[in-house]
Each structure stands twice: as structure tokens, then as C-alpha cells.
Design a protein around this motif. Structure first.
Motif, PDB file in Angstrom:
ATOM      1  N   MET A   1       0.615  -1.151   0.223  1.00 14.20           N
ATOM      2  CA  MET A   1       0.121   0.108   0.036  1.00 14.20           C
ATOM      3  C   MET A   1       0.953   1.212   0.049  1.00 14.20           C
TER       4      MET A   1
ATOM      5  N   GLN B   1      -2.793   5.492   2.296  1.00 10.69           N
ATOM      6  CA  GLN B   1      -3.444   4.198   2.504  1.00 10.69           C
ATOM      7  C   GLN B   1      -3.027   3.541   3.755  1.00 10.69           C
TER       8      GLN B   1
ATOM      9  N   ARG C   1      -4.547   5.516   6.821  1.00  9.46           N
ATOM     10  CA  ARG C   1      -5.716   5.257   7.050  1.00  9.46           C
ATOM     11  C   ARG C   1      -5.981   3.958   7.656  1.00  9.46           C
TER      12      ARG C   1
END
Length: 443
Positions: free
Chosen positions: A116, A120, A123
Motif C-alpha cells: 500500500m 492508505q 488510514r
């Protein structure tokens, strides 16, 4: 509706057609303890129904653990987990139905799409921290947080499978000599003191899960679970490839002692500060050509976010290398006043541009960058050189006069970001950041 079961003689004898009143439509996956099916309620609600393997259904201890799983899952049902809809831990084949959550597991996502990007990852880390906060608030320790137990839903990650979780008030205890968990994502205390595992073990697992999401492997990697267990207890984590902004926080999550790890609330506070610092970092904008003009934007529109930083190599000792300053910092800081103009292939041409009176402390120059196509080169300063990449070519210029010191094609489809100086190497992201080319900055 009465339960209906198949009457075959296979290993499962075999899969039932119903779990309670729910018709099992298809198999979503199978684990060591049971099979998960897609089903629907009478109203058409999609469900994920876990049915225990027949061999475990006859084990009294396992039935006790399954009752505990159902109780734990009901206690933590909320925004960050799959809510329990129905269950029967006393059935011939114990089962539990939870709301079906569309989306891949983190494990499948990384296998299919690779590591990722940093945004991302932040998050994901924030979502898992929120999930663990809620799980721990009701007195439950998950004990098996791993990529296959994280669902990536549209509204954020969901933590699933409380099969080996343990409420603090549970009378069930881990037997002496029995380890429960998945070694690459277990905390040191799960190997050393399994009866004393607390919420901090889930934080350690969160750190391991994030390293997997960032690199495609865990911080303790081996084909042997025994080697992994030794590494978890004794070795420092390998954070090679973890983004610079998240590595210090992950190191804290992976501390050997539980009391040295942050709580979920501390994680979320630190992540907010990481996100704020990211938004203020300088970056090199894409070069516009011709008469291009930026698209119109309403006054209420959010400012465009800065590009994500590239991952930085790290050693197993936990020490990390520092990023060289970007070319914007070099130019704006007055170290260089030369300008690089787009041009064709060929040696850069250094020429005086003239310096206003009173500002002649540094001679200025112009040079044609290497590489075909348009667009500004992306550069870093280090070792007394201006080190640049553009259109599949890396090159070095003398910051004093813009003279070409060396040039070299970079293998790959295309270069994709500013170079980075680390551990005496010039690291050039290529192929959309999926690979890195390493060059000697001297040559």
C-alpha cells in the motif's frame, strides 16, 4: 425452517445446507476451525455464516472456546467489526452468522495489488487503532490480528474472527505448553507468557500487520515458525521499505515489552500529527508545457495533497537512514541558483544568466537536462553533486557550473519520483514506484 444436512460420508459429511434457519449459498473460505458460507436471512440480508468443522464439534473444550468467540464477537459488534446477527454454539454443528461485509481481506489485497502507498497505510493504521480501542474497551483481547482477519470495506477496515480472543473475565485459560495464534503476528509475550497476554499484544500485531501492508512481508520473516518465534522474542524488526513517516511509530508498536507500546488512543494522536506534517512537506510540481492552464477550482475546494514520500530502506537494527533534502530546498535555500531547462538529449550547456547587483555570491548557470521528452528533472543534492533523474536517465551535475559529471540509463519502464540518497547509494524509483534502482552517486 428445520435444519437440513447433507448425508455424505466425506470429511465434513459434509457441508450442511442450512445453519439454523439460514440457507448456505456458497463457500466464502475455509480455515482451521471452520468454514465460512454466504447466506441470506428471510428478509434478504447477506450474512457470513461460520460453521465449525465436524471434528471440532465433538470436542467439549472447543465448544467452550466457540461459545467464548460468540460472546466476544457480540460484545464488540460495532462500526469496526462484523456485527453478530445470530448464533447457536450448542447446535450439532455450532455456527455463528455475522453481517456480510463486501471487500477483500488485507492479505488478498496485498497479494493482488502489492504494498500500500503511505496515505492508505495511515488510514489503515488509524482504522485498526480505532477498532482495537473499541475491542479493548469491552474487555476483549483479540490475540490473532493478522492480514487475513482484516476486511477492507468501503468505510474502513473491519476486524473479524474472534476465534481465539479472550475476555478478561473468561474462565478459560491457555493450557501450559500450548501456543495459540499465528507466529509472524504474535507478540513476544504470547510465546513467553501465554497466560498473561493483554491488550498490548494486539498493538504488537497491529505493527506487524502494517509492515506486511507496506512491504508484502512481515517484520519477522522466515519459512520456519520456530525461526519466526525466535526472531519475535529476540531480534529487532526488519522495516526495510516502510515509509519514513510511519517507521518510528511502528517500531514503538513492535517493542518487546508490552508496557513500551502505545495504546490505541496514543496511536491515533500520533497519526494525526504525522498527517499534519505530511500536508506541509515541500514537493516538486509537475511541469506544465505549452499553453496549459490549471483547471478551475471552486473557492471551497480542498487544496491538492502533496505526493506521498517513497519508502526508505531500514536495517534490522532499527536504525534508519535520513532522506536527502529535495531540490526545492536546495534551490530555494540559495545553495544553487542554476536553472534546468527542458531540452533534447546531449550534454548540458552551462552558461551565465547574469546576476542582479548585490546578489553575486553564487554564480548562476543554465543547463539542458538529460533524457527525452518534456518535464522538469527531479533532483537531490548530496556528495557535492546535483543528482537528477528524468525520462529513464540518471545524471549528475556540478553545482558550481552545471557541467555534466556522469549519466546512466535507468532500467525500467520509467522513472517515477525524486531520487533519494541513502546509505551511500542513489535510489531511483522506477515502474511507478514498484521497484528501486540503486546507483553509485560518484559514478
Amino acid at each position: 425452517m428445520a435444519p437440513q444436512r447433507s448425508t455424505g460420508t466425506g470429511a465434513e459429511a459434509e457441508l450442511p445446507e442450512y445453519a439454523g434457519q439460514y440457507c448456505l449459498e456458497s463457500c466464502l473460505g475455509s480455515g482451521g476451525m471452520g468454514v465460512v458460507h454466504l447466506a441470506r436471512s428471510d428478509s434478504g440480508l447477506k450474512l457470513a455464516v461460520k460453521v465449525v468443522h465436524a471434528e471440532f464439534a465433538r470436542d467439549r473444550e472447543f465448544r467452550g472456546r466457540f461459545r467464548q468467540e460468540v460472546a466476544a464477537a457480540r460484545r464488540v459488534s460495532g462500526a469496526f467489526t462484523a456485527p453478530v446477527v445470530d448464533a447457536d454454539p450448542n447446535a450439532e454443528r455450532p455456527w455463528m452468522a455475522t453481517l456480510f461485509i463486501p471487500g477483500p481481506t488485507l492479505s488478498d489485497h496485498v497479494k493482488r495489488n502489492g504494498p500500500m502507498p503511505p496515505a492508505q497505510l495511515r488510514r489503515l493504521m488509524a482504522g485498526l487503532a480505532e477498532a482495537l480501542r473499541d475491542i479493548h474497551r469491552v474487555g476483549v483481547v483479540h490475540r490473532d490480528l493478522k492480514p487475513s482477519n482484516v476486511l477492507l470495506a468501503e468505510d474502513g477496515p473491519k476486524v473479524i474472527d474472534f476465534g481465539i480472543s479472550r475476555p478478561k473475565d473468561s474462565e478459560l485459560r491457555t493450557e501450559t505448553g500450548k501456543l495459540i495464534g499465528t507466529p509472524p503476528f504474535m507478540a513476544p509475550e504470547q510465546f513467553r507468557r501465554p497466560r498473561e497476554v493483554g491488550p498490548a499484544a494486539d498493538i504488537f500485531a497491529l505493527g506487524s500487520v502494517l509492515v506486511h501492508a507496506a512491504t508484502g512481508r512481515g517484520p519477522f520473516d522466515s519459512d520456519s515458525p520456530y525461526v519466526v518465534a525466535y526472531q519475535v522474542v529476540h531480534d529487532e524488526p526488519d522495516l526495510t521499505g516502510v515509509p519514513e513517516s510511519l517507521a518510528p511509530l511502528l517500531l514503538r508498536c513492535l517493542a518487546k515489552e508490552p508496557e513500551d507500546r502505545p495504546t490505541p488512543d496514543e496511536l491515533m494522536r500520533e497519526l494525526r500529527s504525522v498527517a499534519a506534517s505530511y500536508d506541509t512537506q515541500a514537493f516538486i510540481p509537475a511541469q506544465r508545457t505549452g499553453d496549459d492552464t490549471p483547471p478551475p477550482r471552486s473557492a471551497a475546494a480542498e487544496p491538492a495533497p502533496a505526493p506521498e514520500a517513497e519508502p526508505v530502506p531500514r536495517s534490522r537494527s532499527g536504525k534508519h537512514v535520513a532522506l536527502a533534502a529535495g531540490v526545492l530546498a536546495v534551490v530555494l535555500g540559495g545553495v544553487l541558483t542554476g536553472l534546468l531547462w527542458p531540452g533534447d538529449d546531449g550534454a548540458p550547456v552551462a552558461r551565465s544568466t547574469g546576476v542582479p547587483a548585490g546578489t553575486a555570491a553564487v554564480a548562476s548557470w543554465q543547463a539542458k537536462p538529460m533524457g527525452k521528452g518534456s518535464g522538469m528533472p527531479q533532483c537531490a543534492y548530496g556528495g557535492g553533486k546535483l543528482l537528477c533523474v528524468r525520462a529513464g536517465v540518471a545524471f549528475a551535475l556540478d553545482p558550481a557550473d552545471g557541467a555534466l559529471l556522469w549519466r546512466r540509463p535507468v532500467a525500467g519502464e520509467r522513472t517515477s519520483g525524486a531520487p533519494v540518497l541513502a546509505d551511500g547509494l542513489l535510489l531511483v524509483p522506477v515502474d511507478g514506484g514498484r521497484r528501486v534502482a540503486a546507483l553509485d552517486p560518484a559514478s
